[in-house]
Design an enzyme around this catalytic site. Structure first.
Site, PDB file in Angstrom:
ATOM      1  CG  HIS A 268      26.334  44.971   9.659  1.00 27.66           C
ATOM      2  ND1 HIS A 268      26.193  44.053  10.679  1.00 27.66           N
ATOM      3  CD2 HIS A 268      25.250  44.794   8.844  1.00 27.66           C
ATOM      4  CE1 HIS A 268      25.084  43.351  10.494  1.00 27.66           C
ATOM      5  NE2 HIS A 268      24.499  43.788   9.384  1.00 27.66           N
ATOM      6  CG  ASP A 319      21.934  40.971  11.359  1.00 22.44           C
ATOM      7  OD1 ASP A 319      20.882  40.977  10.699  1.00 22.44           O
ATOM      8  OD2 ASP A 319      23.028  41.227  10.835  1.00 22.44           O
TER       9      ASP A 319
END
Length: 452
Positions: A268, A319
């Protein structure tokens, strides 16, 4: 040995026709442009190197869609996390395997050919270890074996519930290890993947909020030469809490206190200042971006343009698996930058360059580094991982070269995928996984029980 001839292929030095590839033991031995078709199996279409998926929690595929009802004021990542805790509360090992296989099947159908599984579900529903501490690692490995997915398994070290050694919550009880039990888990995970071809084991400190400086120091060497992945700076609250705890932003703290180098993947890294952008690029670490999940969770927008201008590397992952598509992750990354900068073709390197090609090339290189595997190119010494697009698909039929990738990424998406090879074996044909019906049926039974 298997000998193929590809109508069109993207090679490291550009596009080529009638590309012969010789494969043995899953590896490409030789590549021949303008080869003779004699004695070769023809693969029609447009062959791309398979894209690595550098970040996934496969069990979360089962909760996709379950957190799309508005909650209390301030509905956020942190309220989504409570839905996740409730969902995993009853998952059995059979459920974990069924969901993982379904997610990996969709990844392969969606253009991903290798996976870094950030695997943090380790214990039974009551928080006790299984008789085999690596039971759920075995289940992830079994799903990879069934689907044919190339695997980098990243058992997650998760010891705390917040910055400064806060005790874990009840919802985190299935994740928790100390350094000694984590070392045993890693050893079990290595045994779990031993039967897989070319599998890699790395380590994954979950996040700075889930470890202490001391435990991070002790866990990192357990990677040996393998990859090291960590969630970092995903949410504004995480940055604020880190500042309160340490006086530094998360990425700045990590760069100052850990040996961050090319083995690391910073997942991220959404919220960065200029020093952190430059620091990631200089370290050689890969920024692990999951643009669809980051949008779904309301994380924010990565500093993509500045990161690339500084020489930074990136790859993409799925994810939470709310939507699984390699091309869609690349498209979402570019579109987020267009919204942020109110411009177009932000992530292309120079005037006249294809944005789709630039995204794809960079995600191949960054993903291969993050997974620690010999993947990401159609050349000798690499795994024979190929995504073959249908050259007759309407959006691809009238174009050629880099326009194929632009049309794949920004228009057709995974609907244009015809055949997918992993280690030289066709695992997807006519857009469907070869074991789709069996995997889908088992997933359906598991979900019916879980959601009953």
């Amino acid at each position: 040995m298997r000998r193929l001839i590809l109508d069109h292929a993207l090679l490291p030095d550009g596009w080529a026709e009638n590309v012969g590839i010789d494969i043995d033991g899953g590896m490409i031995l030789a590549v021949h442009a303008n080869a003779s078709a004699d004695g070769r199996e023809r693969i029609a279409g447009i062959a791309l190197p398979g894209l690595p998926n550098l970040h996934s929690h496969t069990f979360q595929r089962g909760m996709a869609g379950l957190a799309e009802t508005r909650g209390p004021e301030g509905d956020s990542f942190w309220t989504w996390r409570q839905v996740m805790y409730r969902f995993l509360g009853s998952l059995t090992p059979d459920d974990v395997e069924a969901i993982a296989a379904f997610a990996m099947m969709e990844m392969l159908e969606g253009g991903f050919t290798a996976l870094a599984e950030f695997h943090y579900l380790h214990r039974d529903v009551d928080g006790r270890p299984y008789a085999d501490v690596a039971e759920l690692s075995h289940r992830i490995a079994a799903a990879a074996q069934e689907t044919g997915m190339g695997l980098t398994l990243l058992p997650v070290f998760y010891a705390q519930g917040g910055f400064g050694g806060v005790a874990p919550t009840e919802g985190q009880r299935r994740f928790i290890n100390d350094v000694d039990s984590y070392a045993r888990l890693l050893e079990g995970a290595r045994k779990a993947v031993a039967e897989l071809d070319d599998a890699v084991i790395g380590v994954a400190p979950h996040s700075l909020r889930a470890v202490t400086p001391e435990s991070l120091r002790d866990v990192v060497p357990l990677a040996g030469g393998g990859p090291i992945h960590i969630h970092i700076a995903e949410q504004v609250k995480e940055v604020e809490d880190c500042l309160t705890w340490s006086g530094q932003r998360p990425v700045a703290w990590l760069l100052d206190h850990a040996p961050v180098d090319r083995r690391w993947c910073l997942i991220h890294a959404t919220h960065l200042d200029a020093r952190e952008v430059k620091g990631i690029a200089m370290s050689g670490a890969v920024a692990g971006l999951c643009p669809i999940t980051e949008a779904n969770l309301g994380d924010g927008i990565f500093e993509g343009a500045d990161h690339l201008a500084a020489g930074g590397r990136f790859g993409v992952g799925s994810d939470s698996n709310i939507e699984i598509s390699a091309s869609a992750e690349l498209k979402q990354f570019e579109y987020s930058q267009r919204l942020k900068h109110r411009a177009r073709n932000v992530l292309a390197r120079r005037e006249g360059q294809s944005t789709g090609r630039s995204l794809y090339d960079r995600a191949l290189a960054g993903g291969a580094r993050a997974l620690g595997r010999r993947i990401g190119a159609i050349e000798a010494g690499q795994r024979a991982d190929l995504v073959v697009l249908d050259a007759g698909y309407p959006d691809l039929a009238a174009v050629s070269g880099d326009r194929w990738i632009d049309s794949y990424v920004f228009v057709a998406g995974k609907a244009a995928i015809d055949t997918v090879f992993v280690a030289g074996n066709a695992v997807v044909r006519s857009g469907r996984h070869i074991h789709r019906e069996t995997i889908r049926a088992r997933y359906g039974r598991a979900m019916a029980r879980i959601l009953a």
